[in-house]
Design an enzyme around this catalytic site. Structure first.
Site, PDB file in Angstrom:
ATOM      1  N   GLY A  17      11.704  22.838  13.937  1.00 54.80           N
ATOM      2  CA  GLY A  17      12.358  23.097  12.657  1.00 54.80           C
ATOM      3  C   GLY A  17      13.303  24.287  12.644  1.00 54.80           C
ATOM      4  CB  SER A  18      15.060  26.297  15.203  1.00 55.98           C
ATOM      5  OG  SER A  18      15.877  25.385  15.877  1.00 55.98           O
ATOM      6  CG  LEU A  90      11.832  12.934  17.388  1.00 55.52           C
ATOM      7  CD1 LEU A  90      10.717  13.262  18.375  1.00 55.52           C
ATOM      8  CD2 LEU A  90      13.183  13.019  18.083  1.00 55.52           C
ATOM      9  CG  HIS A 109      22.965  13.540  19.720  1.00 56.59           C
ATOM     10  ND1 HIS A 109      21.743  12.915  19.811  1.00 56.59           N
ATOM     11  CD2 HIS A 109      23.455  13.603  20.976  1.00 56.59           C
ATOM     12  CE1 HIS A 109      21.510  12.607  21.086  1.00 56.59           C
ATOM     13  NE2 HIS A 109      22.546  13.007  21.804  1.00 56.59           N
ATOM     14  CG  ASP A 150      22.045   9.517  18.683  1.00 55.71           C
ATOM     15  OD1 ASP A 150      21.706  10.173  17.678  1.00 55.71           O
ATOM     16  OD2 ASP A 150      21.399   9.507  19.735  1.00 55.71           O
ATOM     17  CD  GLU A 179      21.298  21.542  17.619  1.00 55.66           C
ATOM     18  OE1 GLU A 179      21.395  20.371  18.011  1.00 55.66           O
ATOM     19  OE2 GLU A 179      20.205  22.144  17.534  1.00 55.66           O
TER      20      GLU A 179
HETATM   21  C1  GRF Z   1      18.026  19.822  17.819  1.00 50.82           C
HETATM   22  O1  GRF Z   1      18.501  20.179  19.077  1.00 50.82           O
HETATM   23  C2  GRF Z   1      18.809  18.644  17.270  1.00 50.82           C
HETATM   24  O2  GRF Z   1      20.077  18.535  17.779  1.00 50.82           O
HETATM   25  C3  GRF Z   1      18.009  17.481  17.728  1.00 50.82           C
HETATM   26  O3  GRF Z   1      16.669  17.904  17.714  1.00 50.82           O
HETATM   27  C4  GRF Z   1      16.606  19.295  17.875  1.00 50.82           C
HETATM   28  C5  GRF Z   1      15.753  19.841  16.792  1.00 50.82           C
HETATM   29  O4  GRF Z   1      15.434  21.188  16.999  1.00 50.82           O
HETATM   30  N1  GRF Z   1      18.345  16.303  16.954  1.00 50.82           N
HETATM   31  P1  GRF Z   1      14.729  22.024  15.863  1.00 50.82           P
HETATM   32  O5  GRF Z   1      13.419  21.315  15.500  1.00 50.82           O
HETATM   33  O6  GRF Z   1      15.647  22.095  14.688  1.00 50.82           O
HETATM   34  O7  GRF Z   1      14.461  23.364  16.466  1.00 50.82           O
END
Ligand code: GRF
Length: 192
Positions: A17-18, A90, A109, A150, A179
């Site tokens: 969840g970052s 997912l 992505h 995607d 991101e």
């Molecule tokens: C991210 O790298 C995003 O691109 C992918 O899943 C990852 C999720 O990371 N779809 P986080 O849980 O937000 O840390």
């Protein structure tokens, strides 16, 4: 549930969840946009603690529940969601949901699509493949969601270099940085 002044975001996430955290931080105190709901399919996901820490309602949804049109649409209606933001979610978004929220579901992505996308291409698998193919750049793609993994229309892409000395870990860090910097801003643009 809805104050008329805010647009409401639902974040769907399955993991740490970052990105959810970066989005929550970005919109803290915003008078026009707020994160109103977090949805996860994983009861051990780090994003649940993030929801609790930030006093954001969350819902744990099973793959079967996600396929139940009424359950999911009722939940999203209850929180009057304007935009669904996938951040490491997912499960495949079912067709009824894409139809109910046209151009209102987006994903991030961790690669430059159309490269390194599709079913099974997530997490470190993406970066390992980028490395073994000796790519000199990678990045992120923010895109609309359709019924296929995607494949929705792109909203924005951002790039970073891949150096010969890079490892899966260092690429993960570079991509996460991109991101966290860009996803909240692109969300804000879409809702403004
Ligand atoms: C991210 O790298 C995003 O691109 C992918 O899943 C990852 C999720 O990371 N779809 P986080 O849980 O937000 O840390």
């Amino acid at each position: 549930m809805k104050d008329s002044t805010h647009k409401h975001i639902a974040i769907f996430a399955s993991g740490r969840g970052s990105n959810a955290q970066a989005i929550i931080d970005h919109f803290k105190g915003n008078t026009a946009i707020k994160v109103a709901l977090i949805v996860t399919n994983n009861k051990t996901a780090g994003v649940i603690q993030i929801a609790k820490d930030n006093r954001i309602p969350f819902d744990i949804i099973s793959p079967a529940e996600l396929k139940e049109e009424e359950t999911t649409l009722d939940l999203l209606e209850l929180y009057q969601i304007d935009l669904i933001v996938l951040a490491g979610f997912l499960l495949l978004i079912p067709a009824y949901l894409v139809k109910a929220y046209p151009n209102k579901i987006i994903n991030i992505h961790p690669a430059l699509l159309p490269k390194y996308g599709g079913k099974g291409m997530y997490g470190s698998k993406v970066h390992e493949t980028v490395l073994s193919n000796k790519e000199t750049e990678t990045g992120i793609t923010i895109h609309y969601v359709n019924e296929k993994y995607d494949e929705g229309e792109y909203i924005a892409q951002f790039r970073c270099h891949v150096e010969p000395s890079d490892s899966t870990e260092t690429i993960t860090a570079k991509v996460h940085k991109l991101e966290h910097e860009h996803y909240p801003k692109e969300i804000e643009k879409l809702l403004s």
